[in-house]
Design a protein around this motif. Structure first.
Motif, PDB file in Angstrom:
ATOM      1  N   THR A   6     -60.925 -73.546   7.786  1.00  0.00           N
ATOM      2  CA  THR A   6     -61.267 -73.062   9.238  1.00  0.00           C
ATOM      3  C   THR A   6     -60.669 -71.764   9.800  1.00  0.00           C
ATOM      4  O   THR A   6     -59.706 -71.403   9.048  1.00  0.00           O
ATOM      5  N   ARG A   7     -61.331 -71.065  10.539  1.00  0.00           N
ATOM      6  CA  ARG A   7     -60.727 -69.937  11.067  1.00  0.00           C
ATOM      7  C   ARG A   7     -61.290 -69.465  12.515  1.00  0.00           C
ATOM      8  O   ARG A   7     -62.408 -69.872  12.637  1.00  0.00           O
ATOM      9  N   ILE A   8     -60.249 -68.870  13.218  1.00  0.00           N
ATOM     10  CA  ILE A   8     -60.801 -68.454  14.549  1.00  0.00           C
ATOM     11  C   ILE A   8     -62.002 -67.553  14.380  1.00  0.00           C
ATOM     12  O   ILE A   8     -61.389 -66.353  13.428  1.00  0.00           O
ATOM     13  N   ARG A  26     -63.234 -71.980  16.813  1.00  0.00           N
ATOM     14  CA  ARG A  26     -62.772 -72.394  15.191  1.00  0.00           C
ATOM     15  C   ARG A  26     -64.234 -72.733  14.586  1.00  0.00           C
ATOM     16  O   ARG A  26     -64.841 -73.712  14.911  1.00  0.00           O
ATOM     17  N   THR A  28     -65.725 -73.708  10.706  1.00  0.00           N
ATOM     18  CA  THR A  28     -65.331 -74.304   9.437  1.00  0.00           C
ATOM     19  C   THR A  28     -66.150 -73.869   8.392  1.00  0.00           C
ATOM     20  O   THR A  28     -67.271 -73.701   8.505  1.00  0.00           O
ATOM     21  N   TYR A  38     -70.045 -74.877  13.343  1.00  0.00           N
ATOM     22  CA  TYR A  38     -69.487 -74.487  14.755  1.00  0.00           C
ATOM     23  C   TYR A  38     -70.024 -75.608  15.598  1.00  0.00           C
ATOM     24  O   TYR A  38     -71.435 -75.510  15.779  1.00  0.00           O
ATOM     25  N   ILE A  91     -58.664 -73.596  21.325  1.00  0.00           N
ATOM     26  CA  ILE A  91     -57.904 -72.382  20.366  1.00  0.00           C
ATOM     27  C   ILE A  91     -57.482 -71.470  21.361  1.00  0.00           C
ATOM     28  O   ILE A  91     -56.813 -70.475  20.934  1.00  0.00           O
ATOM     29  N   TYR A  95     -55.337 -68.152  19.947  1.00  0.00           N
ATOM     30  CA  TYR A  95     -56.005 -66.840  20.043  1.00  0.00           C
ATOM     31  C   TYR A  95     -55.223 -65.747  20.647  1.00  0.00           C
ATOM     32  O   TYR A  95     -55.167 -64.787  20.260  1.00  0.00           O
TER      33      TYR A  95
END
Length: 104
Positions: A6-8, A26, A28, A38, A91, A95
């Motif tokens: 996962t990543r912002i 976030r 995936t 998302y 997030i 962030y």
């Protein structure tokens, strides 16, 4: 079984034009990185075949620009949009501290 990556990310809807609704949230990614999920939607890479978009929604076909968020906050592909970029509440703190480098 390994955890999914996962990543912002910055997500901008390009279905209605060059400056669409945009969010930071976030995402995936699949193991191969060819698809992303998302908010219950699945996006597939366009593989260089999109116009100012790099993913499409597999259900609707709508095009999206999905990329890592910029430290300076200038994430939109085109400047001048009056539409704000929404940041998902779950997030937001991460962030602002990790991506934007702001202290609480």
């Amino acid at each position: 079984m390994s955890a999914k990556k996962t990543r912002i990310m910055y997500i901008e809807d390009k279905s209605e034009g060059l400056n669409g609704p945009a969010r930071i949230g976030r995402v995936t990614f699949s193991k191969s990185g060819q698809s992303a999920r998302y908010r219950g939607r699945t996006f597939q890479r366009l593989g260089g075949h999109g116009f100012k978009a790099n993913y499409f929604d597999t259900e609707t076909g709508d095009h999206f620009w999905i990329s890592g968020p910029r430290k300076d906050g200038l994430d939109r592909l085109y400047e001048g949009s009056a539409k704000p970029v929404e940041i998902d509440a779950d997030i937001s703190e991460e962030y602002w501290s990790t991506i934007r480098g702001r202290q609480a």
